[in-house]
Write a protein that holds these residues in place. Sequence first.
Motif, mmCIF file in Angstrom:
data_model
loop_
_atom_site.group_PDB
_atom_site.id
_atom_site.type_symbol
_atom_site.label_atom_id
_atom_site.label_comp_id
_atom_site.label_asym_id
_atom_site.label_seq_id
_atom_site.Cartn_x
_atom_site.Cartn_y
_atom_site.Cartn_z
ATOM 1 N N SER B 217 0.841 -1.198 0.000
ATOM 2 C CA SER B 217 0.000 0.000 0.000
ATOM 3 C C SER B 217 0.877 1.249 0.000
ATOM 4 N N VAL B 218 2.022 1.191 0.676
ATOM 5 C CA VAL B 218 2.939 2.330 0.711
ATOM 6 C C VAL B 218 3.661 2.459 -0.632
ATOM 7 N N ILE B 219 4.090 1.317 -1.148
ATOM 8 C CA ILE B 219 4.811 1.323 -2.426
ATOM 9 C C ILE B 219 3.923 1.859 -3.546
ATOM 10 N N GLU B 220 2.675 1.383 -3.584
ATOM 11 C CA GLU B 220 1.770 1.855 -4.641
ATOM 12 C C GLU B 220 1.540 3.362 -4.516
ATOM 13 N N GLY B 221 1.348 3.841 -3.279
ATOM 14 C CA GLY B 221 1.162 5.280 -3.071
ATOM 15 C C GLY B 221 2.357 6.078 -3.550
ATOM 16 N N MET B 222 3.554 5.547 -3.320
ATOM 17 C CA MET B 222 4.763 6.271 -3.733
ATOM 18 C C MET B 222 4.921 6.299 -5.250
ATOM 19 N N ILE B 223 4.562 5.196 -5.914
ATOM 20 C CA ILE B 223 4.686 5.185 -7.381
ATOM 21 C C ILE B 223 3.704 6.192 -7.980
ATOM 22 N N ILE B 224 2.481 6.198 -7.432
ATOM 23 C CA ILE B 224 1.486 7.156 -7.936
ATOM 24 C C ILE B 224 1.994 8.580 -7.727
ATOM 25 N N CYS B 225 2.599 8.820 -6.561
ATOM 26 C CA CYS B 225 3.152 10.141 -6.278
ATOM 27 C C CYS B 225 4.248 10.483 -7.287
ATOM 28 N N GLY B 226 5.102 9.502 -7.575
ATOM 29 C CA GLY B 226 6.176 9.715 -8.539
ATOM 30 C C GLY B 226 5.614 10.143 -9.887
ATOM 31 N N TYR B 227 4.553 9.453 -10.308
ATOM 32 C CA TYR B 227 3.908 9.787 -11.571
ATOM 33 C C TYR B 227 3.358 11.216 -11.519
ATOM 34 N N ALA B 228 2.731 11.550 -10.395
ATOM 35 C CA ALA B 228 2.071 12.858 -10.274
ATOM 36 C C ALA B 228 3.077 14.005 -10.260
ATOM 37 N N VAL B 229 4.193 13.836 -9.543
ATOM 38 C CA VAL B 229 5.121 14.961 -9.412
ATOM 39 C C VAL B 229 6.239 14.921 -10.464
ATOM 40 N N GLY B 230 6.315 13.819 -11.207
ATOM 41 C CA GLY B 230 7.355 13.729 -12.230
ATOM 42 C C GLY B 230 8.681 13.231 -11.704
ATOM 43 N N HIS B 232 11.230 9.801 -10.823
ATOM 44 C CA HIS B 232 11.461 8.428 -11.275
ATOM 45 C C HIS B 232 12.224 7.616 -10.249
ATOM 46 N N GLU B 233 12.424 8.220 -9.080
ATOM 47 C CA GLU B 233 13.181 7.527 -8.067
ATOM 48 C C GLU B 233 12.618 7.874 -6.701
ATOM 49 N N GLY B 234 12.552 6.868 -5.841
ATOM 50 C CA GLY B 234 12.030 7.118 -4.510
ATOM 51 C C GLY B 234 12.868 6.437 -3.446
ATOM 52 N N GLU B 264 11.174 -0.407 -14.853
ATOM 53 C CA GLU B 264 11.025 0.189 -16.187
ATOM 54 C C GLU B 264 9.634 -0.099 -16.749
ATOM 55 N N ASN B 265 9.085 0.852 -17.439
ATOM 56 C CA ASN B 265 7.823 0.687 -18.176
ATOM 57 C C ASN B 265 6.749 -0.029 -17.369
ATOM 58 N N ILE B 266 6.353 0.636 -16.317
ATOM 59 C CA ILE B 266 5.374 0.048 -15.401
ATOM 60 C C ILE B 266 4.056 -0.234 -16.116
ATOM 61 N N LEU B 267 3.560 -1.447 -15.966
ATOM 62 C CA LEU B 267 2.294 -1.879 -16.571
ATOM 63 C C LEU B 267 2.280 -1.628 -18.082
ATOM 64 N N GLY B 268 3.462 -1.736 -18.693
ATOM 65 C CA GLY B 268 3.531 -1.568 -20.133
ATOM 66 C C GLY B 268 3.453 -0.119 -20.593
ATOM 67 N N THR B 269 3.414 0.839 -19.661
ATOM 68 C CA THR B 269 3.383 2.250 -20.064
ATOM 69 C C THR B 269 4.820 2.757 -20.168
ATOM 70 N N ASP B 270 4.990 4.034 -20.522
ATOM 71 C CA ASP B 270 6.366 4.518 -20.582
ATOM 72 C C ASP B 270 6.821 5.174 -19.280
ATOM 73 N N PHE B 271 6.038 4.961 -18.206
ATOM 74 C CA PHE B 271 6.461 5.505 -16.906
ATOM 75 C C PHE B 271 7.360 4.504 -16.163
ATOM 76 N N SER B 272 8.499 5.000 -15.675
ATOM 77 C CA SER B 272 9.428 4.141 -14.928
ATOM 78 C C SER B 272 9.680 4.739 -13.560
ATOM 79 N N PHE B 273 9.826 3.881 -12.588
ATOM 80 C CA PHE B 273 10.037 4.358 -11.217
ATOM 81 C C PHE B 273 10.801 3.299 -10.429
ATOM 82 N N ARG B 274 11.868 3.725 -9.759
ATOM 83 C CA ARG B 274 12.639 2.797 -8.929
ATOM 84 C C ARG B 274 12.556 3.203 -7.464
#
Lengths: 128, 623
Positions: B217-230, B232-234, B264-274
Amino acid sequence: MPKITSVEELRKLREKVQEEMATRTETGTTIIVGMGTCGIAAGARETMRAILEELKARNIEAHVTTVGCIGMCAREPLVDIEQAGKPRITYGNITAAMVPRLIEEHLIKGNVVTEWVVGRLPTDQETH
Amino acid sequence: MTEPIYRADVLVCGGTGCVSSGSLKVMEVLRAELERVGLSQEVRVVETGCRGFCAQGPIMVIYPDGIFYCQVKPEDVPVIVEETLLKGRIVQRLVYSEPESHTNVPLYENIPFYEKQQRVTLRNCGIIDPERIEEYIARGGYEALAKALTTMTPEQVIEEVKASGLRGRGGAGFLTGLKWEFTAKAPGDVKYVVCNADEGDPGAFMDRSILEGDPHSVIEGMIICGYAVGAHEGYIYCRAEYPLAIKRLKLAIQQAEEYGLLGENILGTDFSFRLKIKEGAGAFVCGEETALIASIEGRRGEPRPRPPFPAVQGLWGKPTNNNNVKSYANIAQIIANGAEWFAKIGTPRSPGTAIFALTGKVRHTGLVEVPMGITLREIIFDVGGGILNNKRFKAVQTGGPLGGCLPESGLDLKVDFDSLRQAGAVMGSGGMIVVDEDTCMVEFSKYFLTFATAESCGKCVPCRVGGRRMLELLTKITNGEGTLEDIAKIEEIATGMENGSLCALGQLTPGPIRSALRYFREEFEAHVTEHRCPAKQCTALIQYVIDPNKCTGCGRCRRACPVQVIAGDRRMIHVINQAGCIKCGTCYEVCPFDAVVKVSGETIPVPEAPIPVGTFKPVETQA
Ligand SMILES: Cc1cc2nc3c(=O)[nH]c(=O)nc-3n(C[C@H](O)[C@H](O)[C@H](O)COP(=O)(O)O)c2cc1C
Ligand code: SF4
Ligand code: SF4
């Protein structure tokens, strides 16, 4: 583990695991197998296994639980089927071999298998 | 070997609390026993995270029936297997029993501790196996991420979080959506997402419970945040004293990466987050966001002045969004269910739930999640079951060592960020300590001050020196040597610290004393003007005295006294030589007739030396 590359794949995985975790969620159908010493001696463990296999093969969501001796030892293995809003039906002398027909008739077609019935508990509404 | 088809799930709590009360052994015996009776293909054992009812651990819940067993010992396992799992019968002696009515409550959903709770942030804790990402997915996990990445723009995600009204759960209650917007709008290509899992408050363990019980639940929240603020690393900054949380986080990150939900390419999209984990050394001040960032960079964990805020200049000088564990843990549900759904929970200005670690003199201690707006009375008396041993409620401290206390008159306060702050307490870290009539409020504030003072990083003079000065003055008061001027001095120093400290540690260190002085001033004054400790706790201000009318001359106290200052003989009234008494309280404990009494600020007439039982006449005869 294959990567999930689309929303559809995520949903598919979700549904698959949800089935596995069905015991932790509501289903509306409960099958209760008599597991007293008498029941076990009469083959209740095999009946139980047959029920679990049949439910899985037919992809039916139901909770399966056990109950101790209820004093009808001669009729063991006893199997009760309880469905939301319907009377609870008790079937007697259910061997593993009888399970497929029982599930087919009662759970799929919605027919009570009258010749195997040994008891019937009214629904909550009916008692009031 | 037949393929397993499970008809029952036995959930055993594997949170730190239950593990320390022996849940791992219970699980081990359970697996062996199921194997032995041939049920291992029908009954599954699931190790979950914390269910919050830690005082009753190890806890076991058996589905589909939802049977709740507590304080389960390895010896109980064979009975559970034979009776419940084989024959479907409830083992009454393992069922939770209501302390008041002694009625047994076999089903999870009916236990009073849980009845007033509303599980939002903790909805998966204790329900899923935190080491299997699949179970998180089965509960709708990563749907929100999928929704955000494939149907929403980053701006829409931020709008949704803003509209939900979510306020940061790390203490200050700042609007999360607004913070995200600052980071998103800050100029720069490289941005970071940080999760504050330092949890330095000694009494708090809610962040740990989430990381242990529902890390995704924390990891998913952080990835969404990464997407929202631009970003790619947390980084998740977690204290090293939480080895189980770190282990589960590592596993969760690995599993999310294997499924392509992270990397890389989360869920087949071009968004990546580590995502990386940084283990903290555990200094309290490292929980302050600028100190935390310094610590991740490998520098000394010292706060720096803000602005610039981390949203503009954070990790490695780049725009950085920092939120608490609980703040991130709410995000996925807000995105999945919509802002409106979240805004309906709690109060209009503090939507959502509050999580408290309820401890102290209440019947049920543990982790509690309640809707904002619930009263303290409901938390303490309904969820917590009231005060232990039928004592009187005295005060409740919220917000941990930087928080404040509230008296009985505050019990009907509706709990949220603003109401608590107005009353002089704060939401803070979510610690909630309840004390009864036997607690001295001077001593109580000293306890928090001692903690906070030791944690000052020493950078600012008011914080470094002020805390120590206040501690000296408080010690003077509890030693019975304080004056009214000392109380005034404490308040003066408090003001200096509040205004002159750089970070909230220094600014809020006086909080507990401030509130204690606000609500219990007469208790402070009794210490200095009457040399009396109303709660009879301050050793320097109390005396143990033997009531000559109750003493039977049994001699128990005399034999038990470690320094042998009790005079007496068979059938003689015993007398304590006050000059030599070290106030250990042993005589008070052992007297079978309750003849030894504790007094503060009053005197009871006693004979100077032992006299025969029944012959005592006070010198000044009372009418
Ligand atoms: C001394 C001190 C200790 C702190 N400890 C923590 C902590 O353990 N966890 C936390 O989330 N925030 C802590 N904070 C607050 C953080 O600085 C920051 O406000 C918070 O992490 C922001 O997250 P939020 O917006 O989600 O609440 C602390 C602040 C101070 C001054
Ligand atoms: S207020 Fe205290 S803890 Fe904060 S920076 Fe100053 S000295 Fe350090
Ligand atoms: S308080 Fe301790 S030292 Fe004092 S009289 Fe009692 S037993 Fe002895």
